[in-house]
Design an enzyme around this catalytic site. Structure first.
Site, PDB file in Angstrom:
ATOM      1  CE  LYS A  45      63.386  45.214  60.869  1.00  0.00           C
ATOM      2  NZ  LYS A  45      63.963  45.792  59.640  1.00  0.00           N
ATOM      3  CD  GLN A  89      64.537  49.423  58.624  1.00  0.00           C
ATOM      4  OE1 GLN A  89      64.816  48.618  59.497  1.00  0.00           O
ATOM      5  NE2 GLN A  89      63.673  49.137  57.658  1.00  0.00           N
ATOM      6  CG  ASP A 112      68.507  43.134  57.523  1.00  0.00           C
ATOM      7  OD1 ASP A 112      67.641  42.388  58.009  1.00  0.00           O
ATOM      8  OD2 ASP A 112      68.422  44.370  57.484  1.00  0.00           O
TER       9      ASP A 112
END
Ligand code: NDP
Length: 285
Positions: A45, A89, A112
């Site tokens: 990412k 994460q 996200d």
């Protein structure tokens, strides 16, 4: 034989288009602990953000971090004006309450799209941000229809009207299955959600014009689960004992029956990263 729809190539086109916008944005990444898969995802990412010319800010914390230490990292990123999107994460090490920590992320920086406020907007059908894996999968579905209609491989493709089509989503997690089903329904597909308690999964899957597998069971979906010509999106990432990646779909068998299929690796994974970047851009606006 099915059209193989490459998410890797699609994401590369998406990155070029983001790079050409020449905006300078910041992605803040928080990684707690040393889960090897999470380390690889975070590195990929960050690399993608750098390729489009953005800055990354990373906060790596040890596995034994307290709730307060992770909360403080989130709050620092919330108040940093150079950071437009934040990624925490998952999964977090056992003992840390993921849901409570996600709630601390500024919903306007929720790259996200996991904050309950943004999930609520998604449920209402008026979301700006979209959860990355389902959004990437929907883009691959649109591209599949476009290619099957003879269109060229490109990033911006028309949004297919899914009226009259049956979609089956296997898996009902909050991360993938549930939002995927909502987004397909929003596009007028008739959606069935299947899960571990579903009876006769094969027959349910055979009704699907669009089949999305988000299960985490290696090659669960076999060729006799597939309606001829269906679009098959394989979200699963399953590593075997030799470290080789497999999807939830028996790719070699299913590609003989399906109309279009995404590979693993190189399918949904790169598009998940692409939508993290797309969301960060939306957060900045
Ligand atoms: P979860 O474990 O949270 O959910 C799995 C779902 O699959 C559950 O709803 C479960 O049902 C269902 N399920 C499990 N076994 C079966 C079965 N035998 N038949 C039918 N349904 C079953 O996983 P995630 O949704 O987080 O992830 C799913 C997969 O996608 C994983 O392989 C993950 O690594 C991958 N993934 C890939 C991403 C990418 O970018 N490519 C991003 C995110 C995930 P029940 O609810 O009844 O338990």
């Amino acid at each position: 034989m099915a059209v193989i729809v490459s998410g890797k190539e699609l994401a590369a086109l998406g990155e070029t288009s983001l790079k050409n916008k020449k905006v300078s944005l910041g992605l803040g990444v928080i990684l707690v602990g040393d889960n090897p898969a999470s380390k690889v995802y975070v590195a990929n990412k960050e690399k993608a953000a750098k390729r489009v010319g953005w800055n990354t800010f990373d906060q790596k914390l040890p596995a034994n971090s307290t709730f307060e230490q992770v909360a403080s990292a989130i709050e620092k990123f919330n108040s940093n004006k150079d950071i437009h999107g934040i990624l925490l994460q998952l999964p977090l090490p056992k003992g840390l309450q993921s849901e409570k920590l996600i709630e601390l992320i500024d919903p306007n920086k929720d790259a996200d799209c996991l904050h309950p406020i943004n999930q609520g907007y998604l449920l209402r059908g008026n979301t700006k941000l979209k959860p990355c894996t389902p959004a990437g999968s929907l883009h691959l579905i649109d591209l599949s229809f476009h290619l099957l209609a003879g269109g060229e491989f490109k990033y911006e493709v028309p949004k297919k009207d899914l009226t009259g089509l049956n979609a089956v989503v296997v898996g009902r997690s909050i991360l993938v299955g549930k939002p995927m089903a909502l987004m397909l329904q929003e596009r007028n597909a008739t959606v069935t959600m299947a899960h571990s308690k579903t009876k006769d999964l094969r027959s349910v899957c055979r009704t699907a014009d669009i089949l999305v597998a988000a299960v985490g069971v290696k090659e669960l979906i076999k060729s006799d689960f597939i309606k001829p010509g269906a679009i098959v999106i394989d979200v699963g990432i399953n590593r075997d004992e030799n470290g080789v990646l497999h999807g939830d779909v028996d790719f070699n068998g299913v590609k003989k029956i399906a109309g279009a299929i995404t590979p693993v690796p190189g399918g949904v994974g790169p598009m998940t990263i692409q939508y993290l970047l797309e969301n960060t851009l939306l957060c900045s606006g």
